[in-house]
Motif scaffolding. Sequence first.
Motif, PDB file in Angstrom:
ATOM      1  N   ILE A  83       0.894  -1.156   0.000  1.00  0.00           N
ATOM      2  CA  ILE A  83       0.000   0.000   0.000  1.00  0.00           C
ATOM      3  C   ILE A  83       0.926   1.198   0.000  1.00  0.00           C
ATOM      4  N   GLY A  84       0.960   1.877  -1.128  1.00  0.00           N
ATOM      5  CA  GLY A  84       1.973   2.909  -1.317  1.00  0.00           C
ATOM      6  C   GLY A  84       3.326   2.222  -1.344  1.00  0.00           C
ATOM      7  N   LYS A  85       4.229   2.653  -0.486  1.00  0.00           N
ATOM      8  CA  LYS A  85       5.545   2.011  -0.391  1.00  0.00           C
ATOM      9  C   LYS A  85       5.627   1.082   0.812  1.00  0.00           C
ATOM     10  N   LYS A  86       4.523   0.952   1.528  1.00  0.00           N
ATOM     11  CA  LYS A  86       4.515   0.119   2.733  1.00  0.00           C
ATOM     12  C   LYS A  86       4.165  -1.328   2.359  1.00  0.00           C
ATOM     13  N   TYR A  87       5.038  -2.243   2.757  1.00  0.00           N
ATOM     14  CA  TYR A  87       4.825  -3.659   2.479  1.00  0.00           C
ATOM     15  C   TYR A  87       3.771  -4.219   3.431  1.00  0.00           C
ATOM     16  N   ILE A  88       2.740  -4.840   2.895  1.00  0.00           N
ATOM     17  CA  ILE A  88       1.665  -5.419   3.697  1.00  0.00           C
ATOM     18  C   ILE A  88       1.919  -6.895   3.954  1.00  0.00           C
ATOM     19  N   GLY A  89       2.337  -7.614   2.921  1.00  0.00           N
ATOM     20  CA  GLY A  89       2.622  -9.032   3.093  1.00  0.00           C
ATOM     21  C   GLY A  89       2.233  -9.841   1.883  1.00  0.00           C
ATOM     22  N   GLY A  90       2.255 -11.147   2.087  1.00  0.00           N
ATOM     23  CA  GLY A  90       1.888 -12.078   1.044  1.00  0.00           C
ATOM     24  C   GLY A  90       0.467 -12.580   1.239  1.00  0.00           C
ATOM     25  N   ALA A  91       0.198 -13.752   0.709  1.00  0.00           N
ATOM     26  CA  ALA A  91      -1.159 -14.302   0.733  1.00  0.00           C
ATOM     27  C   ALA A  91      -1.673 -14.518   2.156  1.00  0.00           C
TER      28      ALA A  91
END
Length: 172
Positions: free
Chosen positions: A86-94
């Motif tokens: 989200i933007g440059k923020k990593y949220i994760g995988g599945a």
Amino acid sequence: MQELSPSHPYHLKKPAKEKDRVIVYFTSLRGVRKTYEDSCYVRVILKGAGVRVDERDVSMHSGFKEELKQLLGGCGGGFSLPRVFIGKKYIGGAEEVRRLHEEGQLEKAVEGCEQAEAEDGGGSCEACGDIRFVPCETCNGSCKIYYEEEEEEDRCPDCNENGLIRCPICCY
């Protein structure tokens, strides 16, 4: 300069804050069933959240793979897909996206993101059929441009290694 009141017709408004984009790196190749199914599942969850999703298929464009490597800090050995930002923020995988969705946290995470436009009809892109790529108009998908004056070929600068460009209708 004199400050103008907000009601004045020449009042300069501050530009609205640009909304974050939801970006998904995934694969459309079905070689590894779990990876493909996870990619599909995450894309469906994100579309269900009502946000516009920038889908980046690493199997269709090697530039996306290199981009993802840089974002993840140059993983030498490899990485699993899908990956969501989200933007440059990593949220994760599945698993992370699935957990956020089940706990009701995903909607909060994407609140400030660009909303998806209401789809009409079948919902698939008329230009690419939701593949997100179309043949390059410059070289017609051949990756080569022929110069008659010089009687030589050169690599097309407009397309990727497969002779494709991102769909101008549904990709941004």
